[in-house]
Design a protein around this motif. Structure first.
Motif, PDB file in Angstrom:
ATOM      1  N   UNK A  78     -13.220 -22.635   3.841  1.00  0.00           N
ATOM      2  CA  UNK A  78     -12.441 -21.839   4.934  1.00  0.00           C
ATOM      3  C   UNK A  78     -13.129 -20.390   5.309  1.00  0.00           C
ATOM      4  N   UNK A  79     -13.077 -20.057   6.493  1.00  0.00           N
ATOM      5  CA  UNK A  79     -13.586 -18.761   6.962  1.00  0.00           C
ATOM      6  C   UNK A  79     -12.884 -17.654   6.319  1.00  0.00           C
ATOM      7  N   UNK A  80     -11.580 -17.728   6.072  1.00  0.00           N
ATOM      8  CA  UNK A  80     -10.761 -16.740   5.576  1.00  0.00           C
ATOM      9  C   UNK A  80     -11.137 -16.570   3.966  1.00  0.00           C
ATOM     10  N   UNK A  81     -11.680 -17.586   3.191  1.00  0.00           N
ATOM     11  CA  UNK A  81     -11.880 -17.615   1.943  1.00  0.00           C
ATOM     12  C   UNK A  81     -13.458 -16.948   1.745  1.00  0.00           C
ATOM     13  N   UNK A  82     -14.482 -17.030   3.145  1.00  0.00           N
ATOM     14  CA  UNK A  82     -15.726 -16.456   2.879  1.00  0.00           C
ATOM     15  C   UNK A  82     -15.488 -15.112   2.978  1.00  0.00           C
ATOM     16  N   UNK A  83     -14.569 -14.700   4.032  1.00  0.00           N
ATOM     17  CA  UNK A  83     -13.961 -13.219   4.278  1.00  0.00           C
ATOM     18  C   UNK A  83     -13.648 -12.560   2.908  1.00  0.00           C
ATOM     19  N   UNK A  84     -12.935 -13.137   2.206  1.00  0.00           N
ATOM     20  CA  UNK A  84     -12.449 -12.692   1.139  1.00  0.00           C
ATOM     21  C   UNK A  84     -13.451 -12.271   0.011  1.00  0.00           C
ATOM     22  N   UNK A  85     -14.307 -13.418   0.002  1.00  0.00           N
ATOM     23  CA  UNK A  85     -15.739 -13.263  -0.883  1.00  0.00           C
ATOM     24  C   UNK A  85     -16.399 -12.158  -0.542  1.00  0.00           C
ATOM     25  N   UNK A  87      -8.588  -5.413  -7.616  1.00  0.00           N
ATOM     26  CA  UNK A  87      -7.507  -6.171  -7.863  1.00  0.00           C
ATOM     27  C   UNK A  87      -6.807  -6.782  -6.679  1.00  0.00           C
ATOM     28  N   UNK A  88      -6.420  -5.965  -5.662  1.00  0.00           N
ATOM     29  CA  UNK A  88      -5.791  -6.624  -4.385  1.00  0.00           C
ATOM     30  C   UNK A  88      -6.746  -7.354  -4.020  1.00  0.00           C
ATOM     31  N   UNK A  89      -7.899  -7.148  -3.719  1.00  0.00           N
ATOM     32  CA  UNK A  89      -8.885  -8.125  -2.977  1.00  0.00           C
ATOM     33  C   UNK A  89      -9.167  -9.317  -3.972  1.00  0.00           C
ATOM     34  N   UNK A  90      -9.138  -9.295  -5.216  1.00  0.00           N
ATOM     35  CA  UNK A  90      -9.081 -10.566  -6.061  1.00  0.00           C
ATOM     36  C   UNK A  90      -7.819 -11.320  -5.680  1.00  0.00           C
ATOM     37  N   UNK A  91      -6.602 -10.871  -5.743  1.00  0.00           N
ATOM     38  CA  UNK A  91      -5.452 -11.644  -5.354  1.00  0.00           C
ATOM     39  C   UNK A  91      -5.712 -12.267  -4.040  1.00  0.00           C
ATOM     40  N   UNK A  92      -6.072 -11.593  -3.263  1.00  0.00           N
ATOM     41  CA  UNK A  92      -6.335 -12.101  -1.786  1.00  0.00           C
ATOM     42  C   UNK A  92      -6.941 -13.294  -1.951  1.00  0.00           C
ATOM     43  N   UNK A 142      -0.268 -13.186   3.869  1.00  0.00           N
ATOM     44  CA  UNK A 142       0.023 -12.295   2.972  1.00  0.00           C
ATOM     45  C   UNK A 142      -1.234 -11.673   2.416  1.00  0.00           C
ATOM     46  N   UNK A 143      -2.298 -12.620   2.199  1.00  0.00           N
ATOM     47  CA  UNK A 143      -3.475 -12.404   1.502  1.00  0.00           C
ATOM     48  C   UNK A 143      -4.265 -11.490   2.636  1.00  0.00           C
ATOM     49  N   UNK A 144      -4.128 -11.737   3.951  1.00  0.00           N
ATOM     50  CA  UNK A 144      -4.926 -11.067   5.055  1.00  0.00           C
ATOM     51  C   UNK A 144      -4.272  -9.612   4.848  1.00  0.00           C
ATOM     52  N   UNK A 145      -2.996  -9.209   4.600  1.00  0.00           N
ATOM     53  CA  UNK A 145      -2.377  -7.860   4.595  1.00  0.00           C
ATOM     54  C   UNK A 145      -2.985  -7.345   3.335  1.00  0.00           C
ATOM     55  N   UNK A 188      -0.504   5.699   5.520  1.00  0.00           N
ATOM     56  CA  UNK A 188      -0.514   4.200   6.029  1.00  0.00           C
ATOM     57  C   UNK A 188      -0.119   3.372   4.672  1.00  0.00           C
ATOM     58  N   UNK A 189      -0.414   3.772   3.368  1.00  0.00           N
ATOM     59  CA  UNK A 189      -0.322   2.808   2.501  1.00  0.00           C
ATOM     60  C   UNK A 189       1.140   2.319   2.308  1.00  0.00           C
ATOM     61  N   UNK A 190       2.518   3.337   2.516  1.00  0.00           N
ATOM     62  CA  UNK A 190       3.744   2.810   2.603  1.00  0.00           C
ATOM     63  C   UNK A 190       3.933   1.613   3.631  1.00  0.00           C
ATOM     64  N   UNK A 191       3.571   1.996   4.757  1.00  0.00           N
ATOM     65  CA  UNK A 191       3.526   0.923   5.730  1.00  0.00           C
ATOM     66  C   UNK A 191       2.928  -0.371   5.380  1.00  0.00           C
ATOM     67  N   UNK A 192       1.893  -0.366   4.957  1.00  0.00           N
ATOM     68  CA  UNK A 192       1.098  -1.664   4.188  1.00  0.00           C
ATOM     69  C   UNK A 192       2.029  -2.381   3.461  1.00  0.00           C
ATOM     70  N   UNK A 193       2.820  -1.475   2.435  1.00  0.00           N
ATOM     71  CA  UNK A 193       3.640  -1.903   1.336  1.00  0.00           C
ATOM     72  C   UNK A 193       4.795  -2.528   1.965  1.00  0.00           C
ATOM     73  N   UNK A 194       5.200  -2.025   2.931  1.00  0.00           N
ATOM     74  CA  UNK A 194       6.561  -2.495   3.678  1.00  0.00           C
ATOM     75  C   UNK A 194       6.138  -4.012   4.549  1.00  0.00           C
ATOM     76  N   UNK A 195       5.063  -3.962   5.096  1.00  0.00           N
ATOM     77  CA  UNK A 195       4.650  -5.014   5.697  1.00  0.00           C
ATOM     78  C   UNK A 195       4.492  -6.303   4.794  1.00  0.00           C
ATOM     79  N   UNK A 196       3.867  -6.031   3.574  1.00  0.00           N
ATOM     80  CA  UNK A 196       3.867  -6.877   2.500  1.00  0.00           C
ATOM     81  C   UNK A 196       5.015  -7.365   2.158  1.00  0.00           C
ATOM     82  N   UNK A 197       5.975  -6.519   1.815  1.00  0.00           N
ATOM     83  CA  UNK A 197       7.454  -6.831   1.498  1.00  0.00           C
ATOM     84  C   UNK A 197       7.936  -7.698   2.501  1.00  0.00           C
ATOM     85  N   UNK A 198       7.572  -7.498   3.743  1.00  0.00           N
ATOM     86  CA  UNK A 198       8.341  -8.373   5.046  1.00  0.00           C
ATOM     87  C   UNK A 198       7.748  -9.658   4.904  1.00  0.00           C
TER      88      UNK A 198
END
Length: 171
Positions: free
Chosen positions: A67-74, A50-55, A28-31, A6-16
């Motif tokens: 924002x609810x998305x920020x709460x989710x990331x926290x 590091x991925x979660x910190x970036x998001x 992008x942060x959700x991905x 699955x990881x390469x698929x996530x990476x491809x989705x991030x690139x797109x």
């Protein structure tokens, strides 16, 4: 269960997504958080932080802390930090998420209950407030249960989980 595949698929989705919306877009942060969950499930505890910190940084830059998305990331980052033994920072993150959800969604929203439960779990990992152990988590577990009983009912799976968590705290 095929996380390595699955990881390469996530990476491809991030690139797109980066090509379409840019690397600072909330989608992008959700991905990124979804990729971090893949790392969790694949047993790679050093990779999702590091991925979660970036998001979280993307959500905070775009929406701030209201924002609810920020709460989710926290919550996502806080839970991981607690699992990695960084209990203080992990608890602080989940408390921040609870504050956001209470402010934005209200005290009686099911996602606020989830945030109460996350704080309780973080406090158990941290050893409670001021060393009070699991007792410090108990009011948070009980509040989560009360909200879920009211908002989704006794028969809901989240209410059943809250019952189980509450019954495992000292009286």
């Amino acid at each position: 269960g095929r996380y390595a595949e699955a990881e390469p698929m996530y990476r491809r989705a991030l690139d797109i997504r980066e090509g379409i919306a840019g690397p600072d877009h909330p989608s992008y942060a959700t991905l990124l958080i979804n990729l971090a969950y893949n790392y969790d499930e694949d047993g790679q505890p050093e990779r999702p932080g590091p991925v979660r910190r970036r998001a979280l940084g993307i959500f905070r830059a775009k929406f701030g802390d209201d924002n609810p998305e920020t709460a989710w990331a926290y919550t996502s980052l806080g839970s991981l930090l607690g699992q990695l033994g960084q209990h203080g920072e992990g608890a602080d993150m989940t408390i921040k998420a609870l504050d956001i959800r209470r402010r934005l969604l209200g005290e009686n929203h099911p996602l606020t209950a989830v945030a109460y439960n996350s704080v309780a779990a973080a406090l158990v990992r941290r050893g409670g407030l001021e060393g009070a152990g699991d007792k410090a988590a108990e009011p948070y577990y009980r509040q989560a249960l009360a909200i879920l009983r009211q908002s989704v009912g006794e028969a809901h799976i989240d209410t059943a989980r809250a019952h189980a968590a509450t019954s495992n705290t000292p009286k």
